[in-house]
Design an enzyme around this catalytic site. Structure first.
Site, PDB file in Angstrom:
ATOM      1  N   GLY A 410       0.808  -1.218   0.000  1.00 25.94           N
ATOM      2  CA  GLY A 410       0.000   0.000   0.000  1.00 25.94           C
ATOM      3  C   GLY A 410       0.837   1.262   0.000  1.00 25.94           C
ATOM      4  O   GLY A 410       0.328   2.353  -0.245  1.00 25.94           O
ATOM      5  N   LEU A 411       2.126   1.151   0.287  1.00 28.36           N
ATOM      6  CA  LEU A 411       3.080   2.249   0.143  1.00 28.36           C
ATOM      7  C   LEU A 411       2.702   3.475   0.967  1.00 28.36           C
ATOM      8  O   LEU A 411       3.135   4.576   0.672  1.00 28.36           O
ATOM      9  CB  LEU A 411       3.233   2.651  -1.331  1.00 28.36           C
ATOM     10  CG  LEU A 411       3.598   1.513  -2.304  1.00 28.36           C
ATOM     11  CD1 LEU A 411       3.494   1.994  -3.736  1.00 28.36           C
ATOM     12  CD2 LEU A 411       4.993   0.972  -2.023  1.00 28.36           C
ATOM     13  N   CYS A 412       1.904   3.303   2.005  1.00 30.43           N
ATOM     14  CA  CYS A 412       1.549   4.430   2.874  1.00 30.43           C
ATOM     15  C   CYS A 412       0.937   5.572   2.077  1.00 30.43           C
ATOM     16  O   CYS A 412       1.181   6.738   2.362  1.00 30.43           O
ATOM     17  CB  CYS A 412       2.779   4.948   3.621  1.00 30.43           C
ATOM     18  SG  CYS A 412       2.827   4.405   5.316  1.00 30.43           S
ATOM     19  N   ASN A 413       0.181   5.242   1.049  1.00 27.61           N
ATOM     20  CA  ASN A 413      -0.458   6.289   0.257  1.00 27.61           C
ATOM     21  C   ASN A 413      -1.874   5.828  -0.097  1.00 27.61           C
ATOM     22  O   ASN A 413      -2.142   5.358  -1.201  1.00 27.61           O
ATOM     23  CB  ASN A 413       0.364   6.574  -1.008  1.00 27.61           C
ATOM     24  CG  ASN A 413      -0.133   7.808  -1.739  1.00 27.61           C
ATOM     25  OD1 ASN A 413      -1.336   8.015  -1.883  1.00 27.61           O
ATOM     26  ND2 ASN A 413       0.786   8.634  -2.203  1.00 27.61           N
TER      27      ASN A 413
END
Ligand SMILES: *Cc1c(COP(=O)(O)O)cnc(C)c1O
Length: 836
Positions: A410-413
């Site tokens: 999810g790449l913190c985005n």
């Protein structure tokens, strides 16, 4: 010339073309020259995760180390000479940081803090403190393409909205008065690498007095200059992390435009060093006299709580010097990374499968040659020739085997993932309800990715990093010709098989204990007796430890002596074996000093009995160099209440599995290793031993991969059977040599080429024991003969569209677990624990 050399040569040629777009870009050769010396940690490694952190050079560490060795640095809050020296260095570094961004110290200050997130929170706390009677009064607008740390301000605001680029552009241009608000956005998306205009800050100030801009520059500054020379149009607050610029030190900063700093002064909290007056206890709290007065002056005076990370700030000074010595400036780094990024982007975009479909979806609408709009970070997912997605976790496993380092998920985005994965809010909520959690292994749900693969370049990236990545994609993910249909290669055969080895793993993730051939071993519905009855738990986290994180566990050798009723555990490094009575769980026994402990295994919460005896925890902690202890799982007939997930076929009722990975027993066919090793030997790789598959029962089958068709193995001399439940999914755990605990790429790399279905790699079959006897138990022994009953594979299973990515395999749609149970629900969670 090798395939790699051919690819590299063509890339090199193209890079020379591309570099013409970026004057000053051509320092690839320079980096190649010093990389081995300055970044020896990169030898043999393809590091493509600079957006998470770039890397520090050896000369930086040497410079910091000799400075710290030679000088005395006191706490800056003391006033002795060593303290003054520290203060002087901090002051100088502060100015150097500002110069790095062309920020005039007259108009800007930098506040040192832990990281970008801490910097963002300082700003949020300042705005939240401006609250009215009914709570918060500030409005918040945040870009949809933001890092979670910016999204986290939303609950603090009176009114908060996420805007896409068009809406944000409109927002900053529309005039409004008498409002109080904060607008936040990333200068470069941490996910897609897309860049957003710096001009928004100036527009907002001009058109909406009372609004302020928080620029999250963490993504941008890794590979690009940031120019704050015009204080009148610059953002009010800029958050960044220095480790992303220099690899070291672990330090963040908030650059504050002094004219806008007042808001931050109003935060409620004060820490040591930020007040010029403080009184405690105060006798008359009602007399309205202040009990503390915040320091006047520059923002750092009243925002840096407690002792600043002064050694890190001193290291930052060296980082700036060292970096400019190696790379001159960020402009040059930008040219270099954009050139490599353009090359990577163009080649990936052009990669096609044999049938003409795209191999890669890249999530951006910008071209990296447009430096203002796209940086050298790319988010993507891979597709198979049939258009379906490759799970990013499966991709990560293979990439890890090839020592390619990158970020997936999810790449913190959260906004970026929703946009690019085309997930609506209800889908994200549904996925959560089904068990999807940030950072877990569920990569595809209902056919859509839950995140992406991110590749990001940095100052020390070279052409070879790009070439190695592309060659990896070509090797595993470009389907050149039409695949072979699944059943072409094997015809059915009849016959029997013999058990050639029986193994149990008394301590989960530790070495096998091979049952002596002379011994019949008890087997039950939940599996072989004492298999995974014990485990090691980390004393800090309480989690069940696994070999993935602690490969050395493979060197801990348990054995079971039924005559003396002991579990003995040995390990090369420790001369004395540890003995533990098997019947320890009888309360009268003096050793029963255990305590109940909630633990986690493969995502399930279980209650284990942890041994609290010191000699036991010390033995294991010494053996592994990790604070841990032994724990036992109750061997009740219900397996302690942990059951097999029902995605495997034909589970009639619930099958208890205790601490076993996925099913009661794992069966492999020794013959199936032969074609794998044959293929490995043609590439010069390390041949594999059957022990890497950590099975319970090794059968000598009639031919390779015959087990794919097995339904039942019937014991000749009793009525019992082993019912097969479906193929076992594999990950790079099978690359750990079970005698040395060393990792190599094989057999995972070859297995991936030979035995992949839907991006998943299989070897061996899950099974459960079924007996005629009342207590559902029996005994099995090496040499037992088994009659095989098979499923008929001659049905038209090729119609289902399932076929192998390449090579010859006999797994078919009928037996692949993910097609038997279309909901991917249960599956990814187990990938983490296969073969522990
Ligand atoms: C890395 C990053 C962050 C978070 O940085 P931390 O150092 O983890 O606080 C925030 N935003 C962007 C754009 C980033 O790239």
């Amino acid at each position: 010339m090798s395939e790699y050399a051919v690819l590299r040569a063509s890339l090199k040629e193209r890079l020379e073309e591309v570099e013409k777009l970026y004057p000053g870009a051509s320092y690839n050769a320079e980096v190649e020259e010093f990389r081995g010396r300055e970044y020896p940690q990169l030898n043999g490694v393809t590091y493509l995760d600079h957006a998470a952190t770039t890397l520090y050079s050896c000369s930086l560490i040497d410079a910091v180390s000799s400075d710290l060795k030679q000088n005395l640095f006191g706490n800056p809050h003391s006033l002795c000479p060593s303290s003054l020296e520290t203060t002087r260095r901090i002051q100088d570094t502060r100015v150097r940081v500002l110069h790095l961004f062309n920020a005039d110290p007259e108009h800007f200050d930098v506040v040192f803090c832990g990281n970008t997130t801490a910097a963002i929170k300082l700003v949020a706390d300042g705005f939240a403190a401006q609250s009215g009677k009914s709570g918060s009064t500030f409005q918040y607008r945040v870009h949809a393409d933001s890092h979670t740390s910016l999204v986290g301000i939303r609950p603090m605001a009176a009114d908060s909205q996420a805007l896409d680029s068009d809406k944000m552009g409109e927002f900053v241009r529309s005039k409004r008065k008498n409002e109080f608000g904060l607008m936040a956005y990333p200068a470069q998306s941490n996910m897609t690498g897309q860049r957003h205009p710096l001009s928004w800050a100036g527009d907002l100030r001009r058109n909406r007095p009372g609004w302020y801009t928080l620029l999250d520059a963490a993504g941008l500054v890794t590979t690009s200059p940031l120019d704050l020379s015009d204080a009148s149009t610059a953002p009010d607050f800029v958050a960044l992390s220095f480790y992303k610029m220099f690899g070291y030190p672990d330090l963040g900063g908030l650059i504050v435009r002094k004219a806008s700093a007042g808001i931050l002064r109003s935060r409620k909290y004060f820490g040591g060093g930020t007040v010029s007056f403080v009184i405690n206890p105060f006798d008359h709290p009602s007399n309205n006299l202040p009990h503390a007065i915040r320091k006047p002056g520059d923002p750092h005076e009243y925002l840096e709580d407690g002792t600043v990370p002064f050694h890190s700030i001193i290291a930052l000074d060296h980082a700036i010097s060292d970096h400019s010595r190696l790379y001159v400036n960020f402009k040059r780094i930008s040219q270099h990374t954009q050139a490599l990024g353009t090359l990577l982007f163009e080649v990936l975009k052009a990669r096609k499968h044999g049938n003409g479909t795209d191999v890669v979806d890249i999530y951006t609408d910008q071209h990296p040659s447009n430096t203002a709009c796209q940086g050298a970070t790319f988010a993507m997912n891979l597709r198979k020739a049939d258009g379906s997605f490759v799970g990013f976790n499966d991709f990560l496993k293979l990439a890890s085997v090839r020592d390619i380092h990158l970020r997936t998920g999810g790449l913190c985005n959260p906004g970026g993932v929703m946009k690019w994965m085309d997930l609506s809010e209800w889908e994200v909520r549904k996925n959560f309800a089904e068990g999807k959690r940030c950072g877990d292994e569920w990569d595809l749900m209902n056919g859509k990715p839950t995140g992406a693969i991110r590749i990001s370049l940095g100052a020390m990236s070279t052409l070879d990093d790009i070439a190695r990545f592309l060659s990896f994609i070509d090797e595993f993910y470009v389907e050149k010709a039409e695949s072979l249909s699944a059943t072409e290669l094997f015809s059915s055969s009849s016959g029997t098989a013999r058990i050639s080895k029986i193994s149990i793993y008394p301590i989960k993730s530790c070495a096998a204990f091979d049952i002596p051939p002379s011994r019949a071993w008890k087997i039950m519905i939940q599996g072989l007796e004492y298999d995974r009855e014990f485990c090691l738990i980390h004393q800090g986290t309480g989690k069940v430890m696994d070999m993935k994180m602690y490969p050395k566990m493979a060197l801990i050798r348990p054995s079971i002596d039924l005559e003396t009723r002991t579990l003995s555990i040995s390990c090369q490094q420790i001369s004395k074996a540890l003995r533990i009575p098997l019947d320890d769980n009888i309360p009268t026994h003096s050793h029963s000093i255990t305590k109940k402990c909630n633990s986690k295994v493969c995502g399930d919460t279980v209650v284990v009995q942890a041994y609290s005896e010191k000699r036991i925890s010390e033995w294991f902690s010494n053996a592994l160099g990790v604070p841990c202890t032994l724990a036992r799982y109750p061997s009740t007939p219900d397996g302690g209440g942990r059951y097999m997930k029902n995605h495997l076929r034909q589970s009639n009722g619930e099958i208890p599995i205790a601490l076993r990975n996925e099913s009661p027993i794992l069966v492999v066919n020794r013959k199936s290793l032969d074609p794998i090793n044959e293929m490995i030997s043609t590439t010069g790789g390390k041949l594999s031993d059957i022990s890497v598959f950590r099975s319970n029962i090794i059968v000598d089958g009639p031919q390779p991969f015959d087990e794919d068709k097995w339904l039942q193995l019937q014991f000749r001399n009793s009525g019992s059977t082993i019912q097969l439940l479906g193929p076992c999914r594999r990950c790079h755990m099978i690359c750990i040599d079970q005698t040395t605990s060393e990792r190599s790429p094989e057999p995972f790399v070859t297995l991936s080429k030979l035995r992949t279905i839907n991006g998943k790699v299989y070897f061996g079959q899950h099974g459960t024991f079924i007996s005629e006897s009342d207590d559902q138990t029996g005994f099995i022994q090496v040499g037992d003969e088994l009659d095989i009953s098979r499923i008929d594979l001659d049905t038209s299973d090729t119609d289902s569209g399932e076929s192998c990515s390449s090579g010859n395999t006999a797994i078919t749609a009928d037996t692949a677990v993910d097609t038997a149970e279309p909901a991917v629900k249960q599956e990814p969670a187990q990938a983490s624990c296969i073969l522990q």
